[in-house]
Write a protein that holds these residues in place. Structure first.
Motif, short mmCIF file in Angstrom:
data_model
loop_
_atom_site.label_atom_id
_atom_site.label_comp_id
_atom_site.label_asym_id
_atom_site.label_seq_id
_atom_site.Cartn_x
_atom_site.Cartn_y
_atom_site.Cartn_z
N ASP A 7 -5.52 5.34 3.43
CA ASP A 7 -5.42 6.67 2.84
C ASP A 7 -3.94 6.94 2.66
O ASP A 7 -3.21 7.08 3.64
CB ASP A 7 -6.02 7.72 3.79
CG ASP A 7 -7.54 7.77 3.67
OD1 ASP A 7 -8.09 7.11 2.77
OD2 ASP A 7 -8.16 8.49 4.49
N ARG A 40 -7.66 5.40 -0.87
CA ARG A 40 -7.61 6.68 -1.57
C ARG A 40 -6.17 7.18 -1.56
O ARG A 40 -5.38 6.84 -0.68
CB ARG A 40 -8.50 7.71 -0.86
CG ARG A 40 -9.94 7.22 -0.67
CD ARG A 40 -10.79 8.24 0.07
NE ARG A 40 -10.19 8.70 1.28
CZ ARG A 40 -10.40 9.90 1.81
NH1 ARG A 40 -11.20 10.77 1.23
NH2 ARG A 40 -9.82 10.26 2.95
N ARG A 82 -9.24 7.79 -8.02
CA ARG A 82 -8.87 7.60 -6.61
C ARG A 82 -7.91 8.68 -6.10
O ARG A 82 -7.59 8.74 -4.92
CB ARG A 82 -8.11 6.27 -6.43
CG ARG A 82 -8.82 5.05 -6.89
CD ARG A 82 -9.84 4.64 -5.83
NE ARG A 82 -10.34 3.33 -6.17
CZ ARG A 82 -9.86 2.21 -5.67
NH1 ARG A 82 -8.89 2.24 -4.78
NH2 ARG A 82 -10.36 1.05 -6.03
N SER A 84 -6.52 12.39 -5.35
CA SER A 84 -6.84 13.81 -5.13
C SER A 84 -5.51 14.57 -5.10
O SER A 84 -4.44 13.95 -4.94
CB SER A 84 -7.53 14.03 -3.79
OG SER A 84 -8.61 13.14 -3.67
N GLY A 106 -12.73 10.89 5.00
CA GLY A 106 -12.80 9.56 4.34
C GLY A 106 -13.69 8.61 5.13
O GLY A 106 -14.41 9.02 6.04
#
Ligand code: BG6
Length: 490
Positions: A7, A40, A82, A84, A106
């Motif tokens: 992440d 992500r 992918r 945000s 996640g």
């Protein structure tokens, strides 16, 4: 090999570094299938944007920086899915919990990577808020950009702040030069070729040149640059790192600490530039009006964003000596500057002549082999060797010619990946070998600090040079005094 799932939280996601380098690098990794399916990205910035607006802007900047022909609409869409967006005032602790929530929502197994693409002045605040919001654990990685401080004491302070929350093995200090393919290649060249390994010392090498030249000026960053100068901005980081890779002893393996231990030994062995040596070992310059690629350009003090008189150097040339057995008596001439005739980074290793010369005396000046390592552009290397000139009429005349390796041609690569692609990939893999350890940063500052203090003591102000030239003539005199010349003047 791809990367494990991460992440990635990107602070300063709508800023210049993110749009010029980080998103294009992530996009290339995605396209190449090197970004795990589960990875992500959270873009964090102050701007009041919806997720759709942020994605749109990131998509636009990919086109702007990679060129419309290099981006494929469906791939951009897949990549942006992918990403945000979280609006966050970095100074205000309130929103940080949302970052933690995003991570916890996640897959649960992703490593959290925090990338500070912000001015270093914000690092401490961000770190504190992340800690208070419980976002970090012993696996969390943090990536920080240079400059790590302005001198030894501020770099220690910054390193202490990071160490208060993150373990050293999770701190990734970027020097983007270490991510350049050709810079990494120095390791392969030196340690995979015994031919060079056995020649790499004061018995065989007379001197080394490192040039990192740029044709751009300060590029709209006058205020930052003016507080740093070329010594802090380029030498403390990129050029000393290059010097370390060229001069270090062979590491016992490729592990991050084996490599970094050897680099630190070089930094510790740098000979200080005492006040007596400043006049012969250092030249600082500042550009005046001239031309860049044929176009008239203003001087440093007349740049649009200039803020008055300044003694900051935009060029520096140094004769650096390393006090150890391998390099005793071998000067490293390094120079770097803005508004030089072209963008070019290269290393020239000059070998000593053969011990006894038997050819025409008038050709003796040709007698030294040189290894030319072109870091950018036109990445590759050439070994200048001497052969007999062809033909019956020439007798035993010598001729100098290169054994040439241009990477793009030899390996049919259509694109050399940008440094940030490699660096982001290594962060996600958890490999620190291309990142700078705390003691490296601090030893480099220690050397730079004494140099700056001694310059101050000697009142060594920058000399003028016209934009579009190779720096002040004093930098030519510096090397000529030793009976040598810069490569392009030879
Ligand atoms: C940065 C410096 O670290 O490196 C800039 O802050 C410089 O001043 C840049 O222009 C050069 O990087 P590259 O990769 O273009 O040689």
């Amino acid at each position: 090999m791809g990367s494990p799932a991460c992440d990635l939280a990107l602070f300063g996601a709508m800023g210049d570094l993110a749009s010029r380098k980080l998103f294009p690098a992530l996009y290339h990794l995605y396209r190449a299938g090197l970004l795990s399916e589960e990875s992500r990205i959270l873009a964090l910035a102050r701007r009041d944007l919806s997720e759709a607006e942020a994605r749109y802007q990131i998509g636009q900047s990919l086109e702007e920086h990679l060129g419309a022909s290099a981006v494929e609409a469906s791939e951009v869409e897949g990549f942006l899915a992918r990403v945000s967006y979280l609006r966050l005032d970095f100074a205000d602790g309130m929103g940080y919990q949302q970052l933690g929530d995003w991570h916890h929502q996640g897959p649960g197994t992703n490593t959290l990577v925090l990338y500070y693409a912000t001015p270093p002045a914000l690092y401490d605040q961000i770190t504190g808020h992340l800690r208070d919001a419980g976002c970090c654990d012993e696996r969390t990685r943090v990536v920080v950009e240079k400059p790590i401080g302005q001198d030894l004491s501020s770099s220690r302070e910054l390193n202490d702040q990071l160490a208060g929350v993150f373990r050293e093995e999770n701190i990734y200090r970027i020097d983007h030069y270490l991510g350049k393919e050709t810079v990494q290649n120095l390791i392969a060249l030196r340690f995979a070729n015994n031919l060079f390994a056995s020649q790499w010392d004061q018995n065989h090498i007379s001197h080394v040149e490192i040039t990192v030249a740029e044709s751009v000026g300060v590029d709209g960053r006058w205020s930052y640059f003016n507080s740093a100068g070329q010594l802090r901005d380029m030498v403390q980081s990129h050029l000393l790192q290059l010097l370390c890779l060229l001069a270090m002893d062979p590491p016992s393996d490729l592990s991050p600490d084996s490599i970094r231990d050897e680099k630190v030994k070089v930094l510790k062995a740098l000979s200080p530039l005492t006040p007596e040596r400043i006049s012969t070992h250092l030249v600082r310059g500042q550009y005046t009006a001239g031309t860049a690629e044929g176009v008239p350009v203003p001087g440093y003090l007349e740049e649009e964003d200039a803020e008055g008189p300044s003694h900051t150097e935009t060029f520096i040339a140094l004769k650096v000596e390393i006090e150890n057995w391998r390099w005793a008596g071998v000067p490293f001439y390094i120079r770097t500057g803005k508004r030089l005739p072209e963008k070019r980074s290269e290393v020239i290793v000059h070998f000593k002549p053969a011990p006894h010369y038997i050819f025409d005396p008038d050709q003796k000046h040709l007698a030294n082999n040189k290894l030319i390592i072109r870091l950018q552009p036109d990445e590759g290397m050439a070994l200048q060797i001497l052969t007999k000139d062809q033909g019956l009429s020439r007798g035993m005349r010598l001729r100098q010619g290169p054994l040439e390796l241009t990477f793009a041609e030899a390996f049919e690569t259509d694109r050399i990946p940008d440094a940030y692609e490699r660096l982001l990939l290594e962060v996600m893999k958890g490999n620190q070998y291309l990142f700078v350890r705390r003691d490296e940063v601090e030893y480099a500052w220690r050397w730079v600090d004494q140099l700056l203090a001694n310059c101050e003591e000697c009142g060594a102000h920058p000399k003028r040079y016209a934009a579009g030239t190779w720096g002040p003539v004093a930098s030519i005199a510096m090397i000529t005094r030793d009976g040598r010349s810069w490569y392009e003047d030879a």
